[in-house]
Design an enzyme around this catalytic site. Structure first.
Site, PDB file in Angstrom:
ATOM      1  N   ASP A 102      45.120  -2.726 -10.067  1.00  0.00           N
ATOM      2  CA  ASP A 102      46.091  -1.556  -9.956  1.00  0.00           C
ATOM      3  C   ASP A 102      46.656  -1.363 -11.407  1.00  0.00           C
ATOM      4  OD1 ASP A 102      47.840  -3.599 -10.074  1.00  0.00           O
ATOM      5  OD2 ASP A 102      48.846  -3.149  -8.165  1.00  0.00           O
ATOM      6  N   ASP A 104      54.384  -7.799  -4.617  1.00  0.00           N
ATOM      7  CA  ASP A 104      53.966  -9.093  -4.812  1.00  0.00           C
ATOM      8  C   ASP A 104      54.827 -10.189  -4.511  1.00  0.00           C
ATOM      9  OD1 ASP A 104      51.698  -8.391  -6.329  1.00  0.00           O
ATOM     10  OD2 ASP A 104      52.223  -8.670  -7.991  1.00  0.00           O
TER      11      ASP A 104
END
Length: 213
Positions: free
Chosen positions: A68, A89
């Site tokens: 990404d 995350d």
């Protein structure tokens, strides 16, 4: 600590893969969300002790997490995308630890709690310094590809991935590995707090001196 060496090695591969995704109209945020969902599925797999399958999903999450960012840099990274990426995350990292705690609460829960406590220290120092670094226009030449600038430490992305791999390959040793890594995270947090405080304090003093002259 290892990110400064691993990042230059994997970035060319990620850029090539990201070029193909861009050609097909895939957006960075789509990769971020997909990677998060892939990673989150590992939690029930860990809870039911399907460690090999969970490891595949964890690695898939990490690959997509790299893609990404590489895809975003082919156009222009956005603050919204950076926010989404780092937030998901941290949720994913905590989720993996939760999965092992659920797998064997009597054996793993205490070590999991200690590790999550240490993650709070590294996460808080990471994000708090990123805010102040932006405010005082501090930069890091070693991590120009990051949406957020943060102080490096002993426990970073590469070390965390290695830890999760060891967790899945050696699940019986989760408490020992978790406590060992928690100690490293606590030391990292202490280093970041000390270094960050002095770095920001120095920036403030220089700003006051400039305004006084």
């Amino acid at each position: 600590m290892l990110d400064k060496w691993t990042t230059p090695l994997i970035q060319p591969l990620l850029r090539r893969a990201a070029s193909g995704l861009k050609h097909h109209g895939i957006k960075p945020d789509q990769i971020t969300i997909t990677g998060f969902l892939v990673g989150i599925i590992s939690i029930p797999l860990l809870a039911f002790e399907y460690y090999s399958l969970a490891l595949l999903l964890i690695l898939g999450n990490r690959i997509l997490d790299g893609l990404d960012g590489a895809l975003a840099r082919l156009s222009s990274p956005s603050d919204a995308g950076g926010f989404l990426d780092i937030t998901l995350d941290f949720i994913f990292y905590s989720g993996v630890v939760l999965g092992f705690a659920l797998a064997s609460p009597a054996k793993n829960a205490l070590a999991a709690c200690v590790l999550l406590f240490s993650f709070m220290g590294t996460g808080a120092s990471f994000l708090a310094y990123a805010i102040m670094a932006e405010k005082h226009q501090l930069s890091d030449p070693n991590f120009k590809h990051k949406s957020l600038y943060y102080l490096s430490g002993l426990a970073e992305g590469t070390e965390t991935i290695m830890l999760f791999i060891l967790f899945c390959l050696l699940p019986d040793y989760f408490p020992q590995l978790a406590l060992m890594f928690a100690a490293i995270c606590m030391l990292t947090a202490a280093i970041r707090v000390w270094s960050g405080y002095h770095s920001i304090s120095l920036a403030e003093k220089e700003k006051h001196q400039d305004s006084a002259t």
